[in-house]
Design a protein around this motif. Structure first.
Motif, PDB file in Angstrom:
ATOM      1  N   VAL A 103     -24.796  12.944  -2.276  1.00  0.00           N
ATOM      2  CA  VAL A 103     -25.157  11.524  -2.269  1.00  0.00           C
ATOM      3  C   VAL A 103     -23.967  10.633  -2.625  1.00  0.00           C
ATOM      4  N   ILE A 104     -23.503  10.718  -3.861  1.00  0.00           N
ATOM      5  CA  ILE A 104     -22.459   9.804  -4.331  1.00  0.00           C
ATOM      6  C   ILE A 104     -21.071  10.228  -3.885  1.00  0.00           C
ATOM      7  N   GLY A 105     -20.911  11.456  -3.457  1.00  0.00           N
ATOM      8  CA  GLY A 105     -19.599  11.970  -3.077  1.00  0.00           C
ATOM      9  C   GLY A 105     -18.917  11.173  -1.984  1.00  0.00           C
ATOM     10  N   PRO A 106     -19.584  10.934  -0.844  1.00  0.00           N
ATOM     11  CA  PRO A 106     -18.939  10.152   0.218  1.00  0.00           C
ATOM     12  C   PRO A 106     -18.557   8.739  -0.219  1.00  0.00           C
ATOM     13  N   LEU A 107     -19.367   8.133  -1.083  1.00  0.00           N
ATOM     14  CA  LEU A 107     -19.043   6.791  -1.572  1.00  0.00           C
ATOM     15  C   LEU A 107     -17.804   6.808  -2.459  1.00  0.00           C
ATOM     16  N   LEU A 108     -17.697   7.844  -3.298  1.00  0.00           N
ATOM     17  CA  LEU A 108     -16.497   7.980  -4.124  1.00  0.00           C
ATOM     18  C   LEU A 108     -15.267   8.214  -3.259  1.00  0.00           C
ATOM     19  N   MET A 109     -15.446   8.990  -2.205  1.00  0.00           N
ATOM     20  CA  MET A 109     -14.330   9.237  -1.293  1.00  0.00           C
ATOM     21  C   MET A 109     -13.897   7.936  -0.617  1.00  0.00           C
ATOM     22  N   TYR A 110     -14.875   7.122  -0.238  1.00  0.00           N
ATOM     23  CA  TYR A 110     -14.561   5.825   0.369  1.00  0.00           C
ATOM     24  C   TYR A 110     -13.766   4.967  -0.626  1.00  0.00           C
ATOM     25  N   TRP A 111     -14.177   4.989  -1.871  1.00  0.00           N
ATOM     26  CA  TRP A 111     -13.501   4.194  -2.914  1.00  0.00           C
ATOM     27  C   TRP A 111     -12.058   4.673  -3.107  1.00  0.00           C
ATOM     28  N   VAL A 112     -11.861   5.989  -3.061  1.00  0.00           N
ATOM     29  CA  VAL A 112     -10.518   6.549  -3.219  1.00  0.00           C
ATOM     30  C   VAL A 112      -9.611   6.094  -2.086  1.00  0.00           C
ATOM     31  N   HIS A 113     -10.087   6.188  -0.859  1.00  0.00           N
ATOM     32  CA  HIS A 113      -9.276   5.782   0.284  1.00  0.00           C
ATOM     33  C   HIS A 113      -8.993   4.280   0.276  1.00  0.00           C
ATOM     34  N   GLU A 114      -9.944   3.503  -0.226  1.00  0.00           N
ATOM     35  CA  GLU A 114      -9.757   2.057  -0.251  1.00  0.00           C
ATOM     36  C   GLU A 114      -8.645   1.653  -1.221  1.00  0.00           C
ATOM     37  N   LYS A 115      -8.426   2.452  -2.251  1.00  0.00           N
ATOM     38  CA  LYS A 115      -7.354   2.162  -3.210  1.00  0.00           C
ATOM     39  C   LYS A 115      -5.990   2.155  -2.533  1.00  0.00           C
ATOM     40  N   LEU A 116      -5.819   2.991  -1.521  1.00  0.00           N
ATOM     41  CA  LEU A 116      -4.549   3.020  -0.800  1.00  0.00           C
ATOM     42  C   LEU A 116      -4.330   1.710  -0.050  1.00  0.00           C
ATOM     43  N   ILE A 117      -5.385   1.187   0.547  1.00  0.00           N
ATOM     44  CA  ILE A 117      -5.266  -0.081   1.273  1.00  0.00           C
ATOM     45  C   ILE A 117      -4.936  -1.211   0.307  1.00  0.00           C
ATOM     46  N   GLU A 118      -5.569  -1.218  -0.847  1.00  0.00           N
ATOM     47  CA  GLU A 118      -5.292  -2.257  -1.844  1.00  0.00           C
ATOM     48  C   GLU A 118      -3.848  -2.193  -2.318  1.00  0.00           C
ATOM     49  N   LEU A 119      -3.344  -0.984  -2.534  1.00  0.00           N
ATOM     50  CA  LEU A 119      -1.958  -0.826  -2.962  1.00  0.00           C
ATOM     51  C   LEU A 119      -0.991  -1.317  -1.884  1.00  0.00           C
ATOM     52  N   ALA A 120      -1.208  -0.908  -0.645  1.00  0.00           N
ATOM     53  CA  ALA A 120      -0.321  -1.306   0.440  1.00  0.00           C
ATOM     54  C   ALA A 120      -0.375  -2.809   0.681  1.00  0.00           C
ATOM     55  N   ASP A 121      -1.559  -3.387   0.598  1.00  0.00           N
ATOM     56  CA  ASP A 121      -1.700  -4.829   0.809  1.00  0.00           C
ATOM     57  C   ASP A 121      -1.025  -5.605  -0.302  1.00  0.00           C
ATOM     58  N   ASP A 122      -1.094  -5.102  -1.522  1.00  0.00           N
ATOM     59  CA  ASP A 122      -0.448  -5.770  -2.649  1.00  0.00           C
ATOM     60  C   ASP A 122       1.073  -5.737  -2.528  1.00  0.00           C
ATOM     61  N   LYS A 123       1.613  -4.653  -2.006  1.00  0.00           N
ATOM     62  CA  LYS A 123       3.067  -4.502  -1.901  1.00  0.00           C
ATOM     63  C   LYS A 123       3.640  -5.153  -0.643  1.00  0.00           C
ATOM     64  N   TYR A 124       2.902  -5.125   0.453  1.00  0.00           N
ATOM     65  CA  TYR A 124       3.468  -5.541   1.742  1.00  0.00           C
ATOM     66  C   TYR A 124       2.775  -6.742   2.378  1.00  0.00           C
ATOM     67  N   GLU A 125       1.689  -7.213   1.774  1.00  0.00           N
ATOM     68  CA  GLU A 125       0.939  -8.331   2.346  1.00  0.00           C
ATOM     69  C   GLU A 125       0.601  -8.056   3.810  1.00  0.00           C
ATOM     70  N   LEU A 126      -0.209  -7.062   4.013  1.00  0.00           N
ATOM     71  CA  LEU A 126      -0.555  -6.610   5.358  1.00  0.00           C
ATOM     72  C   LEU A 126      -1.346  -7.677   6.106  1.00  0.00           C
ATOM     73  N   PRO A 127      -1.128  -7.796   7.410  1.00  0.00           N
ATOM     74  CA  PRO A 127      -1.935  -8.720   8.208  1.00  0.00           C
ATOM     75  C   PRO A 127      -3.365  -8.215   8.345  1.00  0.00           C
ATOM     76  N   VAL A 128      -4.247  -9.104   8.747  1.00  0.00           N
ATOM     77  CA  VAL A 128      -5.673  -8.777   8.819  1.00  0.00           C
ATOM     78  C   VAL A 128      -5.934  -7.636   9.796  1.00  0.00           C
ATOM     79  N   GLU A 129      -5.262  -7.658  10.952  1.00  0.00           N
ATOM     80  CA  GLU A 129      -5.537  -6.635  11.957  1.00  0.00           C
ATOM     81  C   GLU A 129      -5.168  -5.232  11.474  1.00  0.00           C
ATOM     82  N   ILE A 130      -4.134  -5.141  10.653  1.00  0.00           N
ATOM     83  CA  ILE A 130      -3.746  -3.834  10.111  1.00  0.00           C
ATOM     84  C   ILE A 130      -4.789  -3.356   9.109  1.00  0.00           C
TER      85      ILE A 130
END
Length: 228
Positions: free
Chosen positions: A97-124
């Protein structure tokens, strides 16, 4: 500095700049699918780094993104042990049940890190979130879902997207800088070639100011014993 020496140095600088610009402009940035390793000409593999024309801050941030993606998909030990075993994401997907949601949260952390460092455009960011959603749907399959999610390697794909975007943006920025420098050098070279203005008396006007007509000679001069 003599005019000949100055023109020679400008010519050499212009030729060097032209060669360097052609070298950079001729490099078609090759997108990568493996954000972790690249192979040298001698066949040896080493850790993938951003191109040399990227800034120090961009290169430093890339290491953080790279390490986080490796920890998500390849090894729970992260950057301290670059051995390809299994990452946090597929392990979390095993939880009911909660496993896939936790996995989604883990992967989303990478996007937050990259966006914070590089200011990614919306399409990326939309593209990267699409990979996470696909990974989430895959992980919903009982038991085999975590295996499929591990093979899909969502953070690895997203790290490759970040690498390709940052490298391409840095290349375009470097080309723009080289083009601007080339135009400035050509403008300066043209100004130097034209030389300073010369007035009607043959005197050089080095400040490029309008030549001023010489004052007429005096009609008479005062002598010690009166006028003459």
């Amino acid at each position: 500095m003599s005019g000949f020496l100055q023109s020679t140095l400008l010519g050499l600088g212009k030729d060097y700049l032209q060669d360097e610009y052609q070298e950079i402009a001729g490099q078609h940035f090759q997108p990568t699918r493996d954000p972790f390793y690249e192979t040298n000409k001698d066949g040896k593999k080493h850790r993938l780094r951003l191109p040399y024309y990227c800034t120090k801050d961009e290169s430093k941030a890339w290491k953080n993104v790279q390490n986080k993606a490796w920890m998500h998909d390849k090894s729970v030990c992260g950057c301290c042990c670059w051995t390809s075993i299994i990452g946090w994401a597929p392990l979390l997907a095993l939880l009911p049940v909660i496993g896939p949601l936790l996995m989604y949260w883990v992967h989303e952390k990478l996007i937050e890190l990259a966006d914070d460092k590089y200011e990614l455009p919306v399409e990326i960011k939309v593209k990267m979130h699409g990979n996470i959603v696909l990974d989430l749907l895959i992980s919903l399959v009982p038991v085999l879902g975590s295996v499929f999610a591990w093979l899909h390697a969502c953070s690895t794909r997203n790290a490759a997207i970040v690498y390709n975007f940052v490298g391409q943006r840095a290349l375009e920025r470097k080309q723009a800088e080289m083009m601007h420098q080339k135009q400035e050098n050509e403008k300066y070279a043209n100004t130097t070639t034209n030389g300073p203005a010369v007035n009607g008396n043959g005197n050089v006007n080095r400040n490029n100011r309008p030549a001023v007509a010489a004052q007429p000679a005096a009609a008479y001069t005062r002598a010690p014993r009166g006028y003459r």
